[in-house]
Design a protein around this motif. Sequence first.
Motif, short mmCIF file in Angstrom:
data_model
loop_
_atom_site.label_atom_id
_atom_site.label_comp_id
_atom_site.label_asym_id
_atom_site.label_seq_id
_atom_site.Cartn_x
_atom_site.Cartn_y
_atom_site.Cartn_z
N VAL A 176 0.83 -1.20 0.00
CA VAL A 176 0.00 0.00 0.00
C VAL A 176 0.87 1.26 0.00
CG1 VAL A 176 -1.75 1.28 1.29
CG2 VAL A 176 -1.90 -1.20 1.13
N ARG A 177 1.96 1.22 0.75
CA ARG A 177 2.85 2.39 0.78
C ARG A 177 3.46 2.66 -0.58
NH1 ARG A 177 8.32 3.54 2.51
NH2 ARG A 177 8.73 1.30 2.67
N ALA A 178 3.84 1.58 -1.30
CA ALA A 178 4.38 1.76 -2.64
C ALA A 178 3.32 2.33 -3.58
CB ALA A 178 4.90 0.43 -3.18
N GLY A 179 2.07 1.89 -3.43
CA GLY A 179 1.01 2.42 -4.26
C GLY A 179 0.75 3.89 -4.00
N ILE A 180 0.75 4.28 -2.73
CA ILE A 180 0.54 5.69 -2.40
C ILE A 180 1.69 6.55 -2.92
CG2 ILE A 180 0.35 7.33 -0.48
CD1 ILE A 180 -1.12 5.17 1.09
N ASN A 181 2.91 6.07 -2.79
CA ASN A 181 4.07 6.83 -3.27
C ASN A 181 4.10 6.94 -4.79
OD1 ASN A 181 5.13 7.39 -0.72
ND2 ASN A 181 6.30 5.49 -0.66
N SER A 182 3.38 6.04 -5.49
CA SER A 182 3.37 6.09 -6.95
C SER A 182 2.52 7.24 -7.49
CB SER A 182 2.87 4.77 -7.53
OG SER A 182 1.50 4.58 -7.23
N VAL A 183 1.64 7.80 -6.67
CA VAL A 183 0.79 8.91 -7.11
C VAL A 183 1.64 10.18 -7.16
CG1 VAL A 183 -1.27 10.27 -6.58
CG2 VAL A 183 -1.21 7.81 -6.09
N PRO A 184 1.62 10.92 -8.25
CA PRO A 184 2.43 12.14 -8.36
C PRO A 184 2.10 13.12 -7.23
CG PRO A 184 1.55 11.55 -10.51
CD PRO A 184 0.90 10.64 -9.51
N PRO A 185 3.10 13.74 -6.63
CA PRO A 185 2.82 14.67 -5.53
C PRO A 185 2.01 15.87 -5.95
CG PRO A 185 5.12 14.79 -6.20
CD PRO A 185 4.53 13.60 -6.89
N GLY A 186 2.02 16.18 -7.26
CA GLY A 186 1.23 17.32 -7.72
C GLY A 186 -0.26 17.14 -7.51
N GLN A 187 -0.73 15.87 -7.46
CA GLN A 187 -2.14 15.61 -7.21
C GLN A 187 -2.54 16.09 -5.81
OE1 GLN A 187 -4.22 13.90 -9.72
NE2 GLN A 187 -2.45 14.75 -10.77
N ARG A 188 -1.72 15.79 -4.84
CA ARG A 188 -2.00 16.24 -3.47
C ARG A 188 -1.88 17.76 -3.37
NH1 ARG A 188 -1.96 14.07 1.64
NH2 ARG A 188 -1.51 12.00 0.76
N GLU A 189 -0.87 18.32 -4.00
CA GLU A 189 -0.69 19.76 -3.93
C GLU A 189 -1.87 20.51 -4.55
OE1 GLU A 189 2.99 20.39 -5.87
OE2 GLU A 189 4.19 19.40 -4.31
N ALA A 190 -2.38 19.99 -5.68
CA ALA A 190 -3.53 20.64 -6.31
C ALA A 190 -4.77 20.53 -5.44
CB ALA A 190 -3.79 20.01 -7.68
N ALA A 191 -4.95 19.36 -4.79
CA ALA A 191 -6.10 19.20 -3.91
C ALA A 191 -5.99 20.10 -2.70
CB ALA A 191 -6.20 17.73 -3.48
N GLU A 192 -4.78 20.26 -2.15
CA GLU A 192 -4.60 21.17 -1.02
C GLU A 192 -4.86 22.61 -1.43
OE1 GLU A 192 -0.66 20.38 0.23
OE2 GLU A 192 -1.19 18.58 1.40
N ALA A 193 -4.52 22.95 -2.67
CA ALA A 193 -4.77 24.31 -3.15
C ALA A 193 -6.26 24.61 -3.24
CB ALA A 193 -4.12 24.52 -4.52
N LEU A 194 -7.07 23.58 -3.44
CA LEU A 194 -8.52 23.74 -3.49
C LEU A 194 -9.16 23.69 -2.11
CD1 LEU A 194 -9.32 21.56 -6.62
CD2 LEU A 194 -9.43 24.04 -6.45
N GLY A 195 -8.35 23.50 -1.09
CA GLY A 195 -8.87 23.50 0.28
C GLY A 195 -9.35 22.17 0.78
N MET A 196 -8.98 21.08 0.15
CA MET A 196 -9.41 19.76 0.61
C MET A 196 -8.59 19.33 1.81
SD MET A 196 -9.91 17.75 -3.04
CE MET A 196 -10.58 16.30 -2.24
N GLY A 197 -9.24 18.62 2.75
CA GLY A 197 -8.55 18.13 3.93
C GLY A 197 -7.71 16.91 3.64
#
Length: 310
Positions: A176-197
């Motif tokens: 699971v950790r390898a799967g989570i790390n495979s997601v580009p960090p830009g996805q999280r950054e964009a979601a944080e920019a939209l105010g998602m928790g």
Amino acid sequence: MTTHIPVSERPAVDTAAMQVKRNRHYGRWVGVAFLAVLAAMLIHTLFSNSRFQWGTVADYFGTASIVEGLLRTLWLTAAAMAIGVVLGTVLAIMRLSPNPVLATSAGVFVWFFRGTPLLVQLIFWYNLSALYPKLSLGIPFGPEFVSGSANEFITVYVAALLGLGLNEGAYMSEIVRAGINSVPPGQREAAEALGMGSRRILFRIVLPQAMRVIIPPTGNQLIGMLKTTSLVSVIAVPDLLYSAQLIYSSNFQTIPLLIVASIWYLIVTTILSIGQYFVERRFSKSENKPTLTFTDLKRIVTNGQREVSV
């Protein structure tokens, strides 16, 4: 110095006179012949050696005790994998947490359960009463609300689930950790920019994209767990192998009963492998799809807000 000759002045090549020769792969044919001879020898010995006792195999293949052992094996496989997937997901999130206490605790858990043999863990859980004769539930260093004998609580089935589930959780956490790390960090950054928790980002953005990496090795772990359950026979859990052992310990037909158990393992493993193939093909279709764009993330947030308002 190389002289350049125009195409119009080059001599014509008679392509009709040219012969195309196929490559001769002699090594392949030698390998095929060698494997064919081995296959013929295997088939011959299976049907010519009377010590296999195929008649006895057919007699015991569908007996009640064997089928009951098979059902227990399937139950143990499903239950242990469920524990492993849930626990592995929690451990993976803990290891990726910025909190050093959570990350270290998860790392120590994975280190311990991956570093000790599963057989040792099963025997340890089965003999836990030798270390803790009484188990209790209450306030730490305070009063006890519920207490009882460890032998009554840690049955052979509980010991088997603890051993299989906790060990599988350690391995699933790395998947699971390898799967989570495979997601580009830009996805999280964009979601944080939209105010998602953080929790919403994990379950709505990260984990859905990580599934294409998590699912294939999880299928392998499921097939491996089916065969790993045979280890519980050492603590007298009547699974498929132990049921076969009980029969051949009384009639001394060791080889035929082991063949019966092996055939059942092969049948179930084949079914799981076919299912894994279709699941992997289903999730591999998403590998060529683009990742979520900023517009997609904005639509997810908007839909989520509408769900909350409704």
